[in-house]
Design a protein around this motif. Structure first.
Motif, short mmCIF file in Angstrom:
data_model
loop_
_atom_site.label_atom_id
_atom_site.label_comp_id
_atom_site.label_asym_id
_atom_site.label_seq_id
_atom_site.Cartn_x
_atom_site.Cartn_y
_atom_site.Cartn_z
N UNK A 184 0.61 -1.21 -0.14
CA UNK A 184 -0.18 0.02 -0.01
C UNK A 184 1.03 1.31 0.15
N UNK A 185 0.22 2.39 -0.59
CA UNK A 185 1.04 3.68 -0.38
C UNK A 185 0.22 4.74 0.22
N UNK A 186 0.90 5.47 1.23
CA UNK A 186 0.16 6.56 1.71
C UNK A 186 0.77 7.88 1.77
N UNK A 187 0.34 8.89 2.05
CA UNK A 187 0.95 10.24 2.02
C UNK A 187 0.86 11.09 3.45
N UNK A 188 1.87 11.69 3.86
CA UNK A 188 1.72 12.41 5.20
C UNK A 188 2.06 13.92 4.42
N UNK A 229 11.41 0.60 -7.04
CA UNK A 229 10.79 -0.62 -7.27
C UNK A 229 9.89 -1.05 -5.85
N UNK A 230 8.68 -1.12 -5.95
CA UNK A 230 7.96 -1.08 -4.81
C UNK A 230 8.21 -2.35 -4.02
N UNK A 231 8.66 -3.45 -4.21
CA UNK A 231 8.87 -4.58 -3.52
C UNK A 231 10.13 -4.44 -2.80
N UNK A 232 11.17 -3.65 -3.18
CA UNK A 232 12.64 -3.66 -2.36
C UNK A 232 12.73 -2.23 -1.85
N UNK A 233 12.08 -1.33 -2.50
CA UNK A 233 12.37 0.16 -1.95
C UNK A 233 13.64 0.71 -2.70
N UNK A 251 4.25 -2.82 -9.83
CA UNK A 251 5.89 -3.27 -9.59
C UNK A 251 6.57 -1.91 -9.15
N UNK A 252 6.16 -0.82 -9.48
CA UNK A 252 6.83 0.43 -9.18
C UNK A 252 5.80 1.26 -8.49
N UNK A 253 6.50 2.38 -7.97
CA UNK A 253 5.82 3.53 -7.46
C UNK A 253 6.70 4.64 -7.79
N UNK A 254 5.92 5.69 -8.24
CA UNK A 254 6.51 7.00 -8.31
C UNK A 254 6.29 8.10 -7.47
N UNK A 255 7.11 9.02 -7.15
CA UNK A 255 6.97 10.11 -5.97
C UNK A 255 7.62 11.22 -6.84
N UNK A 256 6.64 12.56 -6.54
CA UNK A 256 7.25 13.85 -6.76
C UNK A 256 7.78 14.46 -5.70
N UNK A 257 9.11 15.08 -5.79
CA UNK A 257 9.92 15.33 -4.62
C UNK A 257 9.67 16.61 -4.18
N UNK A 258 9.07 17.42 -5.13
CA UNK A 258 8.97 18.71 -4.67
C UNK A 258 10.09 19.73 -5.20
N UNK A 259 11.24 18.96 -5.56
CA UNK A 259 12.59 19.74 -5.90
C UNK A 259 12.84 19.75 -7.41
N UNK A 260 11.70 19.41 -8.02
CA UNK A 260 11.73 19.34 -9.60
C UNK A 260 12.17 17.95 -10.20
N UNK A 305 8.71 0.04 3.31
CA UNK A 305 9.44 -0.47 2.53
C UNK A 305 10.20 0.73 1.98
N UNK A 306 9.64 1.74 1.49
CA UNK A 306 10.31 3.08 1.14
C UNK A 306 9.67 4.24 1.82
#
Length: 459
Positions: free
Chosen positions: A388-392, A441-445, A426-435, A412-413
């Motif tokens: 699962x993926x969450x946001x704070x 890899x969602x299984x290993x981080x 299989x993957x998760x993408x994140x926007x870092x706010x820094x451009x 995991x990450x």
């Protein structure tokens, strides 16, 4: 990117496949081989694999037809153009002040509307030849087979149907309570549903123009497949009325609470309504009551096999309950505040605590707890429901996404930004706010790559 560049990356390696100039990414072709960008008064079509420009046309992007062979542009001065995507050649030019051009399902026809003359016109998308013109300039739509064009006017009470091949108006219906804003064909193509501002929908016979039903009452809910419409009564009339879209006939009147919208099953065979403290499951064909369960705020599972309600166990403790939609038998009951969602395989449910905002996963069949995580928002499951993926977010609005093992609750990450899974999980993408946008890899981080990007990512 901030400079208007649109980039396409290989999700597995992070290799940049191609890069294009355009302020906005508008659409991919159905086969994914081309994409459309727009900006600066021009629309460009690009080959995704090579990054080469296929064609460039003037105007502002309005519509890409279903097979990706044609697109429509607007110059915002009343001129609509239809273009061949592959060559960039102009196929047709139409002088109309329109809301939005539309294509038929097979992309052989296009329709525009004129506010000034209140006329809707059907055109051959291959050469711009005028096929038919009919009254109604604000909204128009083709039938599924493209043989009919139905149009409504927002300046009077008219709905008009025209045979595209002959130009003959097969019906002209009047008597609406207010100007109409939208119109659709019923799923079988023999009826038309029109709806106006602050007015209930009206069902018409598409051949004769006869008004079959005026769906008086409160807000309406159309079933997922479009076969039924439920009209929710408003206080003091709390009745929910079911209508058959194909015939325009009333199916049944069933009890409601006056403020909760009915909920249909995905296959249109059942509808769920609420009265205080109770949820009732009905057969949509007859309106017959199939089962009555405890709780309110119903959610039907994507498979249509289960329904979730929320209520109180002892008058004080809030509980989330899962029921068999066919029989009304209770599957489980868990102590929780509110229901959030099912896992993709429906083996888990997610709830949120009213007290501390904790998200908890439960076994659907047994109600046994699986894991709980602390987060501000729950973004979703991986496709196999194992992660699962969450946001704070902190006090200044900075976002942090976390991927969790859905069985153990182990992180995991964790990374800056908002996280979203790829379709296969299989993957998760994140926007870092820094451009930058990072893909993990969602299984290993393990981070696979990072690329330039400033908006919330998507696969």
């Amino acid at each position: 990117l901030s400079d208007g560049t649109v980039s396409v990356f290989e999700a597995a390696t992070g290799a940049e496949l191609s890069s294009f100039t355009g302020d906005d990414l508008r659409a991919f072709s159905v086969d994914g081989t081309k994409l459309v960008t727009s900006g600066g008064g021009s629309v460009k079509v690009w080959d995704v694999a090579s990054g080469t420009q296929v064609s460039s046309v003037g105007g502002y992007f309005e519509w890409l037809c279903a097979d990706g062979t044609k697109l429509a542009t607007d110059d915002y001065e009343g001129l609509i153009r239809i273009w061949d995507v592959e060559t960039g050649n102009e196929i047709a030019s139409v002088t109309n002040y329109i809301v939005e051009p539309v294509f038929s399902n097979d992309c052989t026809k296009a329709a525009t509307g004129d506010y000034d003359t209140c006329l809707a016109t059907g055109w051959a998308a291959s050469n711009g030849a005028q096929l038919a013109t009919t009254t109604g300039g604000s909204t128009s739509v083709f039938s599924a087979d493209g043989s009919q064009l139905v149009a409504v006017s927002d300046v009077d009470d008219t709905v008009t149907v025209v045979d595209v091949a002959t130009g003959e108006e097969s019906s002209f219906a009047t008597g609406h309570a207010s100007p109409q804003r939208s119109v659709t064909f019923g799923p079988e193509g023999n009826t038309i549903v029109s709806e106006g501002d602050f007015a209930a929908p009206v069902i018409w016979d598409a051949a004769s123009g006869e008004q079959l039903s005026a769906l008086t009452g409160g807000p309406t809910v159309t079933s997922p497949l479009g076969t039924e419409i439920a009209v929710r009564g408003e206080y003091p009339d709390e009745t929910v009325t079911l209508w058959d879209v194909a015939t325009g006939t009333q199916i049944a009147q069933i009890a409601g609470d006056g403020f909760t919208d009915p909920v249909f099953s995905p296959d249109d065979t059942k509808v769920v309504t609420v009265v205080p403290g109770e949820t009732t499951i009905h057969d949509t064909a007859t309106g017959a009551e199939l089962a009555k369960v405890v709780g309110e705020y119903p959610h039907v599972s994507p498979s249509g096999n289960k329904v979730v309600t929320e209520g109180y166990d002892d008058g004080i403790t809030t509980v989330v309950m899962v029921w068999d939609l066919a029989t009304g038998d209770q599957i489980c009951s868990v102590p929780a505040g509110s229901f959030e969602r099912f896992s993709p395989d429906e083996s888990r449910i997610v709830t949120k605590s009213y007290e501390d905002g904790t998200y908890s996963l439960w076994e659907t069949d047994s109600g046994l707890p699986v894991v709980s995580v602390s987060a501000d928002s729950f973004n979703g499951f991986s496709a196999d429901a194992t992660r699962i993926v969450t946001t704070d977010h902190d006090d200044i609005g900075k976002l942090t996404m976390t991927v969790w093992d859905a069985a153990t609750g182990a992180p995991i990450v964790s990374a800056p930004g908002y996280g979203v899974f790829s379709p296969d999980g299989s993957h998760v993408a994140s926007s870092g706010g820094d451009g930058t946008v990072s893909v993990w890899a969602s299984a290993t981080g393990a981070v696979e790559f990072s690329v330039a990007g400033e908006q919330f990512p998507d696969f």
